[in-house]
Enzyme design. Structure first.
Site, PDB file in Angstrom:
ATOM      1  N   ASP A   1       0.877  -1.172   0.000  1.00 46.88           N
ATOM      2  CA  ASP A   1       0.000   0.000   0.000  1.00 46.88           C
ATOM      3  C   ASP A   1       0.917   1.225   0.000  1.00 46.88           C
ATOM      4  OD1 ASP A   1      -1.593   2.161   0.645  1.00 46.88           O
ATOM      5  OD2 ASP A   1      -2.764   1.085   2.148  1.00 46.88           O
TER       6      ASP A   1
ATOM      7  N   TYR B   1      -8.001  14.675  -8.920  1.00 46.27           N
ATOM      8  CA  TYR B   1      -7.307  13.803  -9.875  1.00 46.27           C
ATOM      9  C   TYR B   1      -6.501  14.641 -10.872  1.00 46.27           C
ATOM     10  CZ  TYR B   1      -6.464  10.089 -13.268  1.00 46.27           C
ATOM     11  OH  TYR B   1      -5.853   9.195 -14.123  1.00 46.27           O
TER      12      TYR B   1
HETATM   13  N1  LIG Z   1      -7.208   4.164 -17.754  1.00 53.84           N
HETATM   14  C1  LIG Z   1      -7.047   5.428 -18.120  1.00 53.84           C
HETATM   15  O1  LIG Z   1      -7.804   5.972 -18.953  1.00 53.84           O
HETATM   16  C2  LIG Z   1      -5.925   6.236 -17.547  1.00 53.84           C
HETATM   17  C3  LIG Z   1      -5.584   7.431 -18.194  1.00 53.84           C
HETATM   18  C4  LIG Z   1      -4.546   8.202 -17.682  1.00 53.84           C
HETATM   19  C5  LIG Z   1      -3.864   7.774 -16.559  1.00 53.84           C
HETATM   20  N2  LIG Z   1      -4.211   6.613 -15.946  1.00 53.84           N
HETATM   21  C6  LIG Z   1      -3.444   6.225 -14.754  1.00 53.84           C
HETATM   22  O2  LIG Z   1      -2.854   4.978 -14.988  1.00 53.84           O
HETATM   23  C7  LIG Z   1      -2.661   4.321 -13.723  1.00 53.84           C
HETATM   24  C8  LIG Z   1      -3.213   2.908 -13.833  1.00 53.84           C
HETATM   25  O3  LIG Z   1      -4.583   2.994 -14.064  1.00 53.84           O
HETATM   26  P1  LIG Z   1      -5.391   1.832 -14.767  1.00 53.84           P
HETATM   27  O4  LIG Z   1      -6.092   2.452 -15.886  1.00 53.84           O
HETATM   28  O5  LIG Z   1      -4.513   0.670 -15.043  1.00 53.84           O
HETATM   29  O6  LIG Z   1      -6.500   1.396 -13.692  1.00 53.84           O
HETATM   30  P2  LIG Z   1      -6.631   1.652 -12.134  1.00 53.84           P
HETATM   31  O7  LIG Z   1      -6.912   3.101 -11.903  1.00 53.84           O
HETATM   32  O8  LIG Z   1      -7.606   0.719 -11.620  1.00 53.84           O
HETATM   33  O9  LIG Z   1      -5.201   1.267 -11.576  1.00 53.84           O
HETATM   34  C9  LIG Z   1      -4.778   1.718 -10.361  1.00 53.84           C
HETATM   35  C10 LIG Z   1      -4.078   0.593  -9.610  1.00 53.84           C
HETATM   36  O10 LIG Z   1      -3.561   1.178  -8.413  1.00 53.84           O
HETATM   37  C11 LIG Z   1      -3.865   0.291  -7.351  1.00 53.84           C
HETATM   38  N3  LIG Z   1      -3.924   1.015  -6.083  1.00 53.84           N
HETATM   39  C12 LIG Z   1      -4.934   1.785  -5.631  1.00 53.84           C
HETATM   40  N4  LIG Z   1      -4.628   2.241  -4.403  1.00 53.84           N
HETATM   41  C13 LIG Z   1      -3.394   1.762  -4.094  1.00 53.84           C
HETATM   42  C14 LIG Z   1      -2.538   1.897  -2.970  1.00 53.84           C
HETATM   43  N5  LIG Z   1      -2.887   2.620  -1.884  1.00 53.84           N
HETATM   44  N6  LIG Z   1      -1.326   1.278  -3.006  1.00 53.84           N
HETATM   45  C15 LIG Z   1      -0.971   0.544  -4.079  1.00 53.84           C
HETATM   46  N7  LIG Z   1      -1.744   0.367  -5.157  1.00 53.84           N
HETATM   47  C16 LIG Z   1      -2.947   0.987  -5.166  1.00 53.84           C
HETATM   48  C17 LIG Z   1      -5.192  -0.354  -7.721  1.00 53.84           C
HETATM   49  O11 LIG Z   1      -5.427  -1.565  -7.014  1.00 53.84           O
HETATM   50  C18 LIG Z   1      -5.018  -0.555  -9.228  1.00 53.84           C
HETATM   51  O12 LIG Z   1      -4.422  -1.807  -9.508  1.00 53.84           O
HETATM   52  C19 LIG Z   1      -3.340   5.177 -12.670  1.00 53.84           C
HETATM   53  O13 LIG Z   1      -2.365   5.964 -12.015  1.00 53.84           O
HETATM   54  C20 LIG Z   1      -4.259   6.048 -13.493  1.00 53.84           C
HETATM   55  O14 LIG Z   1      -4.510   7.283 -12.863  1.00 53.84           O
HETATM   56  C21 LIG Z   1      -5.222   5.822 -16.422  1.00 53.84           C
END
Ligand SMILES: NC(=O)c1ccc[n+]([C@@H]2O[C@H](COP(=O)([O-])OP(=O)(O)OC[C@H]3O[C@@H](n4cnc5c(N)ncnc54)[C@H](O)[C@@H]3O)[C@@H](O)[C@H]2O)c1
Length: 257
Positions: free
Chosen positions: A65, A160
Site C-alpha cells: 500500500d 485527480y
Molecule cells: N485508464 C485510463 O484511462 C488512464 C488514463 C490516464 C492515466 N491513468 C493512470 O494509470 C494508472 C493505472 O490505471 P489503470 O487504468 O490501469 O487502472 P486503475 O486506476 O484501476 O489502476 C490503479 C491501480 O492502483 C492500485 N492502487 C490503488 N490504491 C493503491 C494503494 N494505496 N497502493 C498501491 N496500489 C494501489 C489499484 O489496485 C489498481 O491496480 C493510474 O495511475 C491512473 O490514474 C489511467
C-alpha cells in the site's frame, strides 16, 4: 531498437491490472526481474499465474500500500539487501472509485485519498529507492501521470487533475535533482483507456454517440491500449532514453483540439 532488460530489477506499484499489469508483463518479457506490487492481492496472484516471462525475466509479487510508510520502508530495506532496484515505475493511482462532484461538495478526505496514492505514494517510494540508485550512480524512475494533468480531466474530479499535474512537476523536479547521480526521472501521460471498473463506468456514461464522438476527436482515431503505455515506459526506462529526464511523454493518440 532492441530494448532488453536482462539483469535489471524493476519495481512497479499499482501493478495488479490494466496499465500496471501491462508494464510488468512487458518488462518480464524483455528479461527483467519484476516485483509487481499492489493492494489488490487477488489480481496480483492472477498476474503472477498468467504472465509468461522471457529472456530470463521473472515476476514476483508483494502486497504494498503506497500510502503506508512502514510497509514501504520494510519492503525497500529487504530489497536493498538484495541489491536494490534499477527501475521504479509508479502506476498506483486512479480515481479510487470517486465520481464527479461540484467543488463545493468534495469532502477533504476524498481530495486527500487521491493525493495520497497518486502523488504522495510516488514521492514516498521514490524517496525509498533512490539511495541504492545513487550508490550505483544509475537508475530510472517513471511516473504514470495522465492527460488530466496536462489539460482538463474527463473525470471532472478536481483532485485527480491536480494530482496528475503534480506528478509532472515531481518528475521535472526530481529529474533536475537526480540527474547528476545518473538517475533519469520522467512521466508518461496516457489518454483514455478502458482498463478498470472506474474507466469502464466513465466510458459507459458517454453512451454510443458520446463514445464515437470521443474517438472522432482523437487524431489517431482510437482509444488507448495498455501496451501503448508500456511501450512508452519501457523506452523511457531503457538506455535509448539516457539523455531524457524531467520530461512528460503524452501517449494519447494525439492532441485534441
Ligand atoms: N485508464 C485510463 O484511462 C488512464 C488514463 C490516464 C492515466 N491513468 C493512470 O494509470 C494508472 C493505472 O490505471 P489503470 O487504468 O490501469 O487502472 P486503475 O486506476 O484501476 O489502476 C490503479 C491501480 O492502483 C492500485 N492502487 C490503488 N490504491 C493503491 C494503494 N494505496 N497502493 C498501491 N496500489 C494501489 C489499484 O489496485 C489498481 O491496480 C493510474 O495511475 C491512473 O490514474 C489511467
Amino acid at each position: 531498437m532492441d530494448i532488453q532488460f536482462e539483469g535489471k530489477r524493476v519495481l512497479v506499484t499499482g501493478a495488479a491490472r490494466g496499465i500496471g499489469r501491462a508494464i510488468c508483463e512487458a518488462f518480464a518479457a524483455d528479461g527483467a526481474a519484476v516485483l509487481a506490487t499492489d493492494v489488490n492481492e487477488a489480481e496480483l496472484q492472477r498476474l503472477a499465474d498468467e504472465t509468461r516471462p522471457a529472456r530470463g525475466g521473472s515476476i514476483s509479487t508483494a502486497c504494498l500500500d503506497v500510502t503506508d510508510e512502514a510497509q514501504i520502508t520494510q519492503l525497500i530495506a529487504t530489497e536493498d539487501a538484495k541489491g536494490g532496484f534499477d527501475i521504479f515505475v509508479h502506476v498506483a493511482g486512479g480515481v479510487l472509485g470517486q465520481t464527479k462532484k461540484p467543488v463545493e461538495d468534495v469532502p477533504a478526505a476524498d481530495w486527500d485519498s487521491i493525493y495520497d496514492v497518486n502523488v504522495r505514494g510516488a514521492f514516498m517510494v521514490a524517496r525509498a529507492v533512490v539511495p541504492a540508485m545513487k550508490k550505483r550512480r544509475a537508475g530510472k524512475l517513471v511516473f504514470i501521470s495522465s492527460g488530466a494533468g496536462i489539460g482538463v480531466s474527463l473525470t471532472g474530479i478536481q483532485a485527480y487533475a491536480s494530482a496528475k499535474a503534480a506528478l509532472i512537476s515531481l518528475a521535472r523536479q526530481l529529474g533536475h535533482e537526480l540527474g547528476p547521480f545518473g538517475i533519469n526521472v520522467n512521466a508518461v501521460a496516457p489518454g483514455f483507456l478502458r482498463t478498470s471498473p472506474d474507466y469502464e463506468r466513465q466510458w459507459a456514461s458517454y453512451g454510443d454517440e458520446g463514445q464515437q464522438a470521443m474517438i472522432d476527436e482523437i487524431p489517431l482515431r482510437r482509444i488507448g491500449r495498455p501496451e501503448d503505455i508500456s511501450n512508452a515506459v519501457l523506452f523511457l526506462a531503457s538506455p535509448f532514453a539516457s539523455w531524457i529526464t524531467g520530461q512528460t511523454l503524452s501517449v494519447s493518440g494525439g492532441p485534441v483540439a
